[in-house]
Design a protein around this motif. Structure first.
Motif, short mmCIF file in Angstrom:
data_model
loop_
_atom_site.label_atom_id
_atom_site.label_comp_id
_atom_site.label_asym_id
_atom_site.label_seq_id
_atom_site.Cartn_x
_atom_site.Cartn_y
_atom_site.Cartn_z
N ALA A 244 0.83 -1.21 0.00
CA ALA A 244 0.00 0.00 0.00
C ALA A 244 0.87 1.25 0.00
O ALA A 244 0.57 2.22 -0.71
N LEU A 245 1.92 1.26 0.79
CA LEU A 245 2.82 2.42 0.84
C LEU A 245 3.53 2.62 -0.49
O LEU A 245 3.68 3.76 -0.97
N ARG B 80 2.44 1.77 -3.42
CA ARG B 80 1.45 2.30 -4.37
C ARG B 80 1.25 3.79 -4.18
O ARG B 80 0.93 4.51 -5.13
N GLN B 81 1.43 4.28 -2.96
CA GLN B 81 1.29 5.71 -2.69
C GLN B 81 2.56 6.49 -3.01
O GLN B 81 2.61 7.70 -2.82
N ASP C 109 4.90 14.03 4.55
CA ASP C 109 4.75 12.78 3.80
C ASP C 109 4.83 11.58 4.74
O ASP C 109 4.07 10.62 4.62
N ARG D 292 1.66 11.12 6.58
CA ARG D 292 0.64 10.49 5.73
C ARG D 292 0.88 8.98 5.62
O ARG D 292 -0.06 8.18 5.67
N ALA D 293 2.15 8.59 5.48
CA ALA D 293 2.46 7.17 5.38
C ALA D 293 2.09 6.41 6.64
O ALA D 293 1.50 5.32 6.59
N THR E 120 -1.54 5.79 6.97
CA THR E 120 -1.93 4.61 6.20
C THR E 120 -1.70 3.34 7.00
O THR E 120 -2.55 2.45 7.06
#
Length: 211
Positions: free
Chosen positions: A136-137, A139-140, A193, A196-197, A200
């Motif tokens: 997921a990380l 992909r971001q 950033d 944000r990670a 997630t």
């Protein structure tokens, strides 16, 4: 309806970082822990109640301190942060080893080299879905990896303590250690950033508990 799926019962989250240690006079993990607590309390108040602590980088205090924090807060999720000179991004640690390397801490003390707990297994593994979180990380747009080597220093020691308590008491239900770069700018990351990670990561831990 079980608490696991009730939207009106926020998860309890404990997030920790470390203070300075030899060679790292400014440890960003403590700052990041408090920044995340502030963000999640502000933006995800209906989902999480958050408690943040900076652990002393000391063999005589850090494991006992994290044990006391876990006992007092009884969190659903414990997220532990530290820094590593080897990290070029976000490193999700899957395994804690029952071992220490005898390195000196910030107070000038060293734990005897060998097992952290002679009566415990050689290693413990998190139940957190680290591979899914890594994917997921990535992909971001983040640099994220999964590691099976959290070192043999205090990062590993408090992870071992948290995973041990998770298995013995069920609190935390999920424990995870994340290594961060020593300096974000050196690897092209910004504090916002990283926040944000880690948001997630904590939301994925929450969702995993609800299944």
């Amino acid at each position: 309806m079980p608490d696991d799926i009730r939207p009106d019962v926020p998860r309890k989250v404990l997030i920790t970082g470390f203070g300075p240690f030899p060679g790292v006079p400014r440890n960003i993990s403590g700052e990041v822990a408090f920044n995340c607590a502030e963000i999640w309390t502000r933006d995800l108040l209906d989902r999480f109640t958050v408690e943040a602590h900076v652990l002393p980088t000391a063999w005589q205090h850090a494991p006992q301190r994290v044990r006391a924090c876990l006992r007092a807060s009884q969190p659903d999720i414990a997220m532990h942060l530290g820094v590593s000179a080897r990290a070029t991004g976000i490193v999700l640690e899957r395994t804690a080893r029952n071992a220490c390397d005898g390195r000196v801490d910030e107070a000038g003390h060293a734990q005897p080299e060998g097992a952290l707990d002679p009566s415990a297994p050689g290693s413990l593994e998190t139940r957190a879905p680290v591979l899914a979180m890594r994917d997921a990380l990535v992909r971001q747009g983040f640099s994220a990896t999964v590691s099976d080597d959290a070192g043999r220093y205090l990062c590993n020691a408090i992870y071992h303590e948290s995973l041990t308590r998770s298995r013995e008491t069920g609190a935390p239900r999920h424990a995870l250690f994340i290594h961060l770069p020593v300096t974000l700018a050196d690897v092209g990351m910004r504090a916002e950033d990283l926040g944000r990670a880690l948001t997630t990561v904590v939301t994925m831990l929450d969702e995993h508990l609800a299944r």
